[in-house]
Design a protein around this motif. Structure first.
Motif: not given
Length: 453
Positions: A10-11, A137
């Protein structure tokens, strides 16, 4: 600053900072090698006499690998960029280059005496770039495509030094891992750097070698995730690796990313020395040769140390039976397996056998049913003629059911994050590294495994 870290789908999450080699202005060859405490701990001089990873390709799914890094020249294949932004041999962030150097660096200069050296210096690196910058991401649908590509390009080991940060792997990711396992590839992934009592995915998926981090004293690093599904521990504290962002070209840092790279390198060494072993049997050797070292009271699998601490030399030299082809960790079901299945364990075509059994048993069943029907008709006629009274009961089989067993949770960690254990007083097997005092023994000394097995 070029740190080696564990990433999030997610990052990109920076969890540890690099410790640059600021105390050595020119980072001389001796100084760089002296920082590689793992080489002495793992007895790599003796290990390289057995194999250096010849003939094996390790795929590094990461931020790319700098093909011009002096210690990696000639080792980095063309690879593929999955970000749409250029070449997989470009690494603007440095994480992938660091992982590749831990695996396959060969030094440089006269006699390759300068720079660093990886655990498997003759391995080829297949760089697969799935993100470019620190805050990018690394979504499942991208890295899963890279995993499939690695398999199709003949990689025998896939290094995944990232995690989902508590999230679950998508169907694309799971199918890609299953594809790799079905095609005899060892997949190694980082357990996570949050110190949580939960192994992050994809490392937690069946069949993946999930890796946590230990320090020079063979104690679990406080940031290393633990819990169910943890497979092996490997060095992940003050680990030296190539760092394109450092003026000196190298840095030291902590993390399960580094530990993962060490296990990938060890898997490559085993695959090189034992090319007839399946991926599952390679994993079996890594697990059966691991040891709890000073932590003798532990039993495998332990929630903080898994099956033990990696020992590459013992993985190559111990007398270990091959074991089942799928290995001790099992596998995710592939698309083919999930559709066809195997009706009978140990048969090449379980469905055919099941059909034959079904056909052979139909005739007597039909005869029995016909006999019962005939008796019923005759009985009805007799009852009608005799006008006898009888009681009829409607009965039928009850529906079976049950509650699946509950999973076993783990107690919370102590306030310090990990438990300190007494150190061994003797050095059993490894020579004392240069500059190391006898009062500070090598805690990675080759000792019999303590796995409770």
């Amino acid at each position: 600053m070029g740190a080696k870290r564990v990433w999030s789908t997610t990052g990109v999450v920076a969890l540890t900072g690099a410790l640059l080699l600021t105390s050595a202005p020119t980072a001389s060859a001796d100084y760089v090698r002296d920082q590689q405490w793992v080489l002495d701990a793992f007895k790599m001089d003796a290990t390289w006499a057995l194999t250096q990873g010849e003939g094996v390709t390790v795929a590094v799914v990461d931020s790319g690998v700098d093909g011009s890094q002096p210690d990696l020249t000639g080792q980095v294949l063309q690879g593929k960029d999955f970000t749409g932004g250029g070449s997989a041999k470009e690494d603007v962030f440095g994480h992938g280059t660091a992982m590749a150097s831990i695996i396959a660096a060969h030094g440089h200069g006269a006699g390759n005496d300068s720079g660093m050296i990886g655990l498997a210096p003759k391995v080829k690196i297949l760089p697969l770039r799935t993100y470019q910058k620190e805050n990018d991401k690394n979504p499942d649908d991208v890295w899963s495509e890279a995993v499939r590509y690695a398999v199709d390009q003949g990689a025998k080991v896939i290094n995944l030094s990232f995690g989902a940060d508590g999230g679950k792997t998508s169907s694309e990711g799971r199918e890609a891992i299953a594809y790799a396992q079905a095609h005899d590839v060892v997949v190694v992934a980082a357990a996570g750097n949050t110190g949580a009592v939960a192994v992050e995915e994809p490392a937690a998926l069946p069949g993946i070698v999930s890796v946590g981090a230990v320090d020079e004293k063979a104690n679990r690093w406080v940031g290393s995730n633990s819990g169910k599904g943890l497979t092996l521990m490997a060095p992940g504290v003050q680990v030296l690796a190539a760092d394109p962002e450092s003026s000196q070209g190298y840095s030291l840092s902590d993390g399960t990313s580094d530990a993962t790279a060490f296990v990938s390198a060890a898997a490559a060494l085993v695959r090189s020395k034992y090319p007839d072993l399946t991926a599952g049997q390679v994993i079996n050797r890594l697990i059966k040769s691991a040891s709890f070292l000073d932590h003798k009271e532990l039993k495998a699998p332990d929630r903080e140390y898994g099956y033990g601490i990696l020992r590459p030399n013992k993985a190559l030299t111990m007398d270990i039976p091959k074991g089942p082809k799928n290995g001790p960790l099992g596998q995710l079901p592939s698309n083919t397996e999930s559709k066809t299945g195997s009706a009978t364990e140990g048969t090449e075509d379980g469905s055919t056998q099941a059909n034959e059994q079904d056909s052979s048993s139909r005739l007597p069943i039909l005869l029995i049913i016909g006999g019962i029907a005939a008796v019923t008709v005759i009985g009805g006629i007799i009852f009608a003629v005799m006008r006898s009274r009888g009681n009829r009961g409607d009965g039928g089989p009850g529906s079976g059911g049950g509650t699946p067993p509950r999973g076993t949770g783990y107690p919370p960690q102590s306030s310090t994050g990990y438990q300190q254990y007494p150190s061994s007083a003797s050095n059993q097997g490894y020579p004392t590294p240069q500059g190391q005092s006898p009062q500070h023994p090598n805690h990675y000394a080759q000792q019999p495994p303590y796995q409770g097995q």
